[in-house]
Design a protein around this motif. Sequence first.
Motif, short mmCIF file in Angstrom:
data_model
loop_
_atom_site.label_atom_id
_atom_site.label_comp_id
_atom_site.label_asym_id
_atom_site.label_seq_id
_atom_site.Cartn_x
_atom_site.Cartn_y
_atom_site.Cartn_z
N VAL A 154 -11.95 75.57 -17.65
CA VAL A 154 -12.16 75.15 -16.84
C VAL A 154 -13.72 74.16 -16.92
O VAL A 154 -14.64 73.94 -16.01
CB VAL A 154 -13.10 76.63 -15.90
N ASN A 155 -14.76 74.55 -17.32
CA ASN A 155 -15.79 74.32 -17.91
C ASN A 155 -15.66 73.04 -18.71
O ASN A 155 -17.04 71.58 -18.29
CB ASN A 155 -17.28 75.51 -19.24
N ALA A 156 -14.70 72.99 -19.46
CA ALA A 156 -14.51 70.72 -19.51
C ALA A 156 -14.54 69.79 -18.45
O ALA A 156 -15.29 68.73 -18.84
CB ALA A 156 -13.12 70.90 -20.53
N VAL A 157 -13.80 70.69 -17.49
CA VAL A 157 -14.04 69.44 -16.28
C VAL A 157 -15.40 69.22 -15.22
O VAL A 157 -14.95 68.67 -15.39
CB VAL A 157 -12.90 70.55 -15.59
N THR A 158 -16.07 70.02 -16.08
CA THR A 158 -17.33 70.27 -15.70
C THR A 158 -17.99 68.89 -16.32
O THR A 158 -19.25 67.99 -15.71
CB THR A 158 -18.15 70.83 -15.65
N PHE A 162 -11.59 65.65 -19.33
CA PHE A 162 -10.95 65.98 -18.12
C PHE A 162 -9.15 66.43 -18.97
O PHE A 162 -8.47 66.70 -19.18
CB PHE A 162 -10.77 64.94 -17.11
N ASP A 163 -9.58 65.72 -20.02
CA ASP A 163 -8.00 65.69 -21.06
C ASP A 163 -8.20 67.81 -22.05
O ASP A 163 -6.87 67.63 -22.04
CB ASP A 163 -8.52 64.74 -22.04
N GLU A 164 -9.09 67.37 -21.73
CA GLU A 164 -9.47 68.95 -23.27
C GLU A 164 -8.21 69.90 -22.18
O GLU A 164 -6.94 70.72 -22.37
CB GLU A 164 -10.42 69.74 -22.80
N PRO A 165 -8.30 70.50 -20.47
CA PRO A 165 -6.92 71.45 -19.88
C PRO A 165 -5.85 71.43 -20.66
O PRO A 165 -4.92 72.41 -20.56
CB PRO A 165 -7.77 71.01 -18.96
N ILE A 166 -5.55 69.90 -20.35
CA ILE A 166 -4.17 70.01 -20.73
C ILE A 166 -3.64 69.94 -22.15
O ILE A 166 -3.28 70.61 -22.36
CB ILE A 166 -3.62 68.60 -20.30
N LYS A 167 -4.64 69.65 -23.09
CA LYS A 167 -4.06 69.98 -24.35
C LYS A 167 -4.57 71.56 -25.08
O LYS A 167 -4.18 72.15 -25.58
CB LYS A 167 -5.62 69.34 -25.47
N ILE A 168 -5.29 72.04 -24.30
CA ILE A 168 -4.95 73.52 -23.93
C ILE A 168 -4.12 74.13 -23.31
O ILE A 168 -3.91 75.22 -24.01
CB ILE A 168 -6.18 74.06 -23.32
N SER A 169 -3.72 73.75 -22.63
CA SER A 169 -2.35 74.33 -21.90
C SER A 169 -1.40 73.97 -22.76
O SER A 169 -0.67 74.95 -22.84
CB SER A 169 -2.05 73.78 -20.33
N VAL A 220 -3.00 61.43 -23.43
CA VAL A 220 -2.54 62.42 -23.27
C VAL A 220 -1.24 63.22 -22.11
O VAL A 220 -1.15 62.54 -21.22
CB VAL A 220 -3.86 63.34 -22.46
N PRO A 221 -0.47 63.77 -23.08
CA PRO A 221 1.09 64.00 -22.77
C PRO A 221 0.71 64.81 -21.81
O PRO A 221 0.02 65.82 -21.35
CB PRO A 221 1.71 64.95 -24.07
N ALA A 222 2.40 64.40 -20.69
CA ALA A 222 1.79 65.85 -19.68
C ALA A 222 2.50 66.53 -19.75
O ALA A 222 3.86 66.95 -20.87
CB ALA A 222 2.25 64.78 -18.34
#
Length: 223
Positions: A154-158, A162-169, A220-222
């Motif tokens: 969440v905070n990475a987007v802030t 924007f790529d971090e959430p996908i890597k985390i996922s 970043v891979p989907a």
Amino acid sequence: MDHENFESIREMIDYETQLREKIKDQVTELDKKTRIVVGMLNRIHSTPPNDVPVLMENVQPVLFGCQAVTAVLAELIPPNEFWRWKDMWSNSLRTAVFAAALVEYLLYRRLIVIDRVSEILGIKQDWRDRISLPPEDYLHGLINLVNELSRLAVNAVTMGNFDEPIKISLFVKDLYAGFSMLNLKNDTLRRRFDSLKYDMKKIEEVVYDVSLRRLTSASVPAQ
């Protein structure tokens, strides 16, 4: 009445009381170190991505400082009494595992293995009858990692990352798959594992949002 018998018992009680206090002092010291590390790691939520490696370099020496405490504990604990005293430092070890795992992820984007955590904390194999890192504490630390990564997503987007959430996922899904292979008998650990679904859902919502808005880079891979 056998006074020698009671005198012997008194000496045993005094010895155990003194030993417990010495162990408690070292656990308190370990808690201090892990709190400092966690406080430093909390800065990742407001640190630009390019500055994260420098932050991790500052965290690592403090984390390695735990080795001095585990060495003292290994000297204090009598042989073959690990299971008798381990509950005194379990929470501290779990926090240390979390810290080591988060540093490993942020630097190398991989899961830290249990032997590497033991190495970082200075826990030697020949101490296993006095102090060691049980698999349960390692797993609790990894669950703490997922809790923190869901917050970071969440905070990475802030922060505009924007790529971090996908890597985390992707990382968390792999970790969850690994947990799913385990036959968890520990009730507390099982409940905490079940709670990972909520963290995954939170992360997926962030990924969906940034993907829908086309904010991620093409590299970043989907999902």
